[in-house]
Design a protein around this motif. Structure first.
Motif, PDB file in Angstrom:
ATOM      1  N   CYS A  65       0.860  -1.185   0.000  1.00 29.33           N
ATOM      2  CA  CYS A  65       0.000   0.000   0.000  1.00 29.33           C
ATOM      3  C   CYS A  65       0.898   1.237   0.000  1.00 29.33           C
ATOM      4  CB  CYS A  65      -0.906   0.006   1.227  1.00 29.33           C
ATOM      5  SG  CYS A  65      -1.838  -1.541   1.446  1.00 29.33           S
ATOM      6  N   PRO A  66       1.345   1.682  -1.153  1.00 32.86           N
ATOM      7  CA  PRO A  66       2.365   2.739  -1.239  1.00 32.86           C
ATOM      8  C   PRO A  66       1.832   4.090  -0.784  1.00 32.86           C
ATOM      9  CG  PRO A  66       1.510   2.221  -3.406  1.00 32.86           C
ATOM     10  CD  PRO A  66       0.920   1.204  -2.480  1.00 32.86           C
ATOM     11  N   VAL A  67       2.723   5.069  -0.806  1.00 34.76           N
ATOM     12  CA  VAL A  67       2.334   6.438  -0.462  1.00 34.76           C
ATOM     13  C   VAL A  67       1.161   6.840  -1.349  1.00 34.76           C
ATOM     14  CG1 VAL A  67       3.060   8.848  -0.480  1.00 34.76           C
ATOM     15  CG2 VAL A  67       4.648   7.063   0.282  1.00 34.76           C
ATOM     16  N   PRO A  68       0.049   7.276  -0.766  1.00 33.18           N
ATOM     17  CA  PRO A  68      -1.117   7.625  -1.588  1.00 33.18           C
ATOM     18  C   PRO A  68      -0.806   8.767  -2.543  1.00 33.18           C
ATOM     19  CG  PRO A  68      -1.686   7.491   0.753  1.00 33.18           C
ATOM     20  CD  PRO A  68      -0.198   7.455   0.673  1.00 33.18           C
ATOM     21  N   ILE A  69      -1.415   8.708  -3.696  1.00 38.46           N
ATOM     22  CA  ILE A  69      -1.354   9.846  -4.609  1.00 38.46           C
ATOM     23  C   ILE A  69      -2.723  10.524  -4.588  1.00 38.46           C
ATOM     24  CG2 ILE A  69       0.422   8.823  -6.074  1.00 38.46           C
ATOM     25  CD1 ILE A  69      -1.742   8.110  -8.068  1.00 38.46           C
ATOM     26  N   PRO A  70      -2.762  11.839  -4.732  1.00 39.36           N
ATOM     27  CA  PRO A  70      -4.060  12.520  -4.702  1.00 39.36           C
ATOM     28  C   PRO A  70      -4.929  12.089  -5.865  1.00 39.36           C
ATOM     29  CG  PRO A  70      -2.336  14.015  -5.427  1.00 39.36           C
ATOM     30  CD  PRO A  70      -1.655  12.758  -4.968  1.00 39.36           C
ATOM     31  N   THR A  71      -6.201  11.940  -5.606  1.00 38.20           N
ATOM     32  CA  THR A  71      -7.162  11.571  -6.648  1.00 38.20           C
ATOM     33  C   THR A  71      -8.376  12.476  -6.528  1.00 38.20           C
ATOM     34  OG1 THR A  71      -8.177   9.903  -5.204  1.00 38.20           O
ATOM     35  CG2 THR A  71      -6.431   9.157  -6.680  1.00 38.20           C
ATOM     36  N   GLY A  72      -8.819  12.994  -7.619  1.00 44.42           N
ATOM     37  CA  GLY A  72     -10.027  13.798  -7.630  1.00 44.42           C
ATOM     38  C   GLY A  72      -9.803  15.232  -7.186  1.00 44.42           C
ATOM     39  N   SER A  73     -10.843  16.014  -7.317  1.00 39.76           N
ATOM     40  CA  SER A  73     -10.752  17.458  -7.104  1.00 39.76           C
ATOM     41  C   SER A  73     -10.371  17.818  -5.677  1.00 39.76           C
ATOM     42  CB  SER A  73     -12.090  18.113  -7.457  1.00 39.76           C
ATOM     43  OG  SER A  73     -12.459  17.814  -8.785  1.00 39.76           O
ATOM     44  N   ASP A  74     -10.928  17.121  -4.692  1.00 39.90           N
ATOM     45  CA  ASP A  74     -10.632  17.450  -3.303  1.00 39.90           C
ATOM     46  C   ASP A  74      -9.152  17.238  -2.997  1.00 39.90           C
ATOM     47  OD1 ASP A  74     -13.408  17.865  -1.808  1.00 39.90           O
ATOM     48  OD2 ASP A  74     -13.666  16.236  -3.230  1.00 39.90           O
ATOM     49  N   GLY A  75      -8.653  16.055  -3.359  1.00 39.58           N
ATOM     50  CA  GLY A  75      -7.245  15.773  -3.108  1.00 39.58           C
ATOM     51  C   GLY A  75      -6.333  16.746  -3.824  1.00 39.58           C
ATOM     52  N   PHE A  76      -6.630  17.038  -5.096  1.00 38.97           N
ATOM     53  CA  PHE A  76      -5.804  17.982  -5.855  1.00 38.97           C
ATOM     54  C   PHE A  76      -5.839  19.369  -5.226  1.00 38.97           C
ATOM     55  CE2 PHE A  76      -6.878  15.268  -9.813  1.00 38.97           C
ATOM     56  CZ  PHE A  76      -5.847  14.393  -9.509  1.00 38.97           C
TER      57      PHE A  76
END
Length: 550
Positions: free
Chosen positions: A62-73
């Motif tokens: 479960c690697p370092v999360p990458i941002p997904t979607g408008s909220d994360g960005f």
């Protein structure tokens, strides 16, 4: 699955093993547990380190999360902006190519979100080179502060148990840890507020007023609207649970306000830097320009004042439909309130419902318990005036759910012979956590996929269901700077890909809207030395091909 066991077989087998071994382990660990709980320093250090170690151990699968979607960005943009030591970025000359929900392009290029979560992301970026490190640190602080908060209300051993439950609930398997949306920072503010109240009542010391004010400042910097209920809830404590100490509250108010002042000042400074007005929040400007985020249910739907792209229209229409046409009705409010009850399971594992029910049944015996119920109801009623709801909206009261559960367990334990019920509840909670943690730690993708339908609502990166890791890795390893035109299909909805940092021109990868060959030529001329790509996210796997103009 190996040995002919289905997913539910493994769940039941794991629970049985832990129940069988849990009671002897309870007797063996009891003395060590009680000794540790007496030391506030060592307990807090232990609880701070535990979620860090557990989540870092999962990085293989479960690697370092990458941002997904408008909220994360949006949050990542905010963190990167602060890491550049500014509150807003100058608008880009070709800002039309970078339009994406929850990011303003004019009068500044900025995220619409409050500063709180962005501050911890900026710390992660500046100190560790990875914004997610800030998320981990905020979760670490939350688990330690849950223990500190509980120590103001219950005995040390119960407080340590509550801290361990916080690790289970909000630690390595929680979306608060595995996304960039926040939750832990707001919850830390709630711990400071609700942990200060009983200490302020007992000692009257000014430092607890300062800590309470600092908690309010954190809430203002993360959830400005919900911080209203936090202030009211703190005031209600001296009306319901500490009526004899109202004068003490009056003396503490100046200190509380002074400690909360930095949160207010930073919010005003961000408003001025982003929108040009001290009193216009960034999300208010976004609502005026793009119609999102939507308004409260007692207000009419917002009207966009900016020409919307196809994707922005979809986002606006979706939020308009969730809001509903016209003003709210009592029936609509009640329906929304009832539907949201299911979201509260985020704060308590199912076995703790028993303890929570006991707490509610016996709440009339204690003014403190009645106050807890009043605050929980206040948040629930108040947040129902907004069309959307996620658990991190009310993260400030996460520690109150833990306190209610611990008080319920404490009352069960006081019943003759019922201490074994407490042990069974705690062991089943541990079984739940250890099973899912072990699955993510050691299982392959096929096993994880077969178990997915049994999982809770928590979120953790596993595999690459949208192809984002593969695309990000490919672009990161390419030599030179890259320009990626994103071509959304006519049916593409919500899964946004256009995201950029605070300094677009210097970024290794620039993501831009595909606006057609004639318009794209402007950006190609602006970035003449970048390798250019056309990206299609609506096929599988997502297609990244060299750009060729029509």
């Amino acid at each position: 699955m190996g040995f002919g066991l289905s997913g539910i077989d493994l769940v039941l087998l794991t629970a049985a093993i832990l129940l069988a071994g849990g009671l002897p382990a309870w007797a063996w660990l009891g003395p060590w547990f009680h000794k540790l709980s007496q030391s506030m320093l060592w307990s807090m250090l232990f609880l701070a380190a535990l979620p860090l170690v557990l989540r870092l151990a999962l990085l293989v699968h479960c690697p370092v999360p990458i941002p997904t979607g408008s909220d994360g960005f949006g949050y990542v943009l905010l963190g990167d902006t602060l890491a550049h030591f500014r509150l807003a970025n100058p608008p880009h000359a070709l800002s039309q190519f970078f339009e994406t929900p929850f990011a303003l392009q004019q009068p500044t290029y900025s995220s619409i979100y409050p500063l709180g979560q962005g501050i911890v992301l900026a710390i992660g970026e500046l100190v560790f080179g990875v914004q997610w490190a800030g998320v981990l640190l905020s979760v670490s602080a939350l688990c330690a502060l849950c223990y500190w908060m509980l120590r103001g209300w219950v005995a040390p051993a119960w407080s340590l148990l509550g801290g361990l439950l916080a690790v289970i609930e909000f630690g390595p398997l929680s979306y608060w840890t595995n996304s960039y949306w926040g939750g832990a920072v707001t919850a830390c503010g709630g711990c400071l507020v609700f942990g200060s109240l009983p200490r302020l009542r007992e000692t009257g010391h000014w430092r607890y007023g300062a800590i309470l004010g600092a908690g309010l400042a954190i809430s203002i910097l993360t959830r400005p609207f919900e911080s209203i209920f936090l202030v009211i809830g703190a005031g209600l404590y001296f009306v319901i649970a500490a009526r004899d100490k109202v004068r003490l509250l009056a003396r503490a108010v100046p200190i509380i306000c002074l400690a909360a002042l930095p949160g207010i000042a930073l919010t005003l400074a961000q408003d001025k830097a982003v929108t040009g007005s001290w009193t216009t929040l960034p999300y208010q400007l976004s609502r005026y320009e793009y119609g999102v985020p939507t308004t409260f249910t007692f207000e009419p739907n917002p009207t966009p004042h900016h020409k919307l792209s196809h994707q922005e229209k979809i986002d606006y229409e979706a939020q308009r439909l969730v809001h509903g046409n016209g003003h709210d009705t009592l029936a609509g409010y009640w329906h929304r309130f009832v539907r949201r009850i299911r979201f509260y399971r985020f704060f308590l594992l199912a076995p703790l419902y028993i303890a929570f029910a006991v707490f509610l049944i016996t709440a009339v015996r204690s003014s403190a318990a009645l106050w807890i119920v009043a605050v929980l109801v206040l948040f629930a009623l108040g947040t129902t005036f907004y069309p959307y709801f996620y658990p991190h909206y009310i993260a400030a009261e996460a520690c109150l759910f833990l306190l209610a559960a611990i008080m319920g367990l404490e009352r069960i334990n006081l019943s003759m012979g019922a201490r074994y019920i407490v042990q069974a509840i705690v062991i089943v909670c541990a079984a739940h956590f250890l099973f899912w943690y072990g699955l993510h730690l050691a299982a392959g993708i096929d096993t994880a996929a077969s178990m997915n339908k049994y999982d809770s609502w928590d979120y953790i990166d596993f595999g690459d269901p949208e192809g984002r890791f593969a695309i990000a890795h490919r672009l990161a390893t390419l030599p030179g700077k890259q320009l990626v035109f994103v071509h959304y299909g006519p049916r593409h909805m919500f899964h946004d890909w256009i995201h950029n940092g605070a300094d677009i021109d210097r970024a290794h990868v620039v993501w831009a809207r595909d606006m057609g060959s004639s318009e794209n030529r402007k950006l190609l001329q602006y970035f003449p030395h970048r390798t250019t790509w056309m990206f299609d996210p609506d096929v599988w796997p997502p297609s990244l091909k060299p750009y060729r103009s029509e």
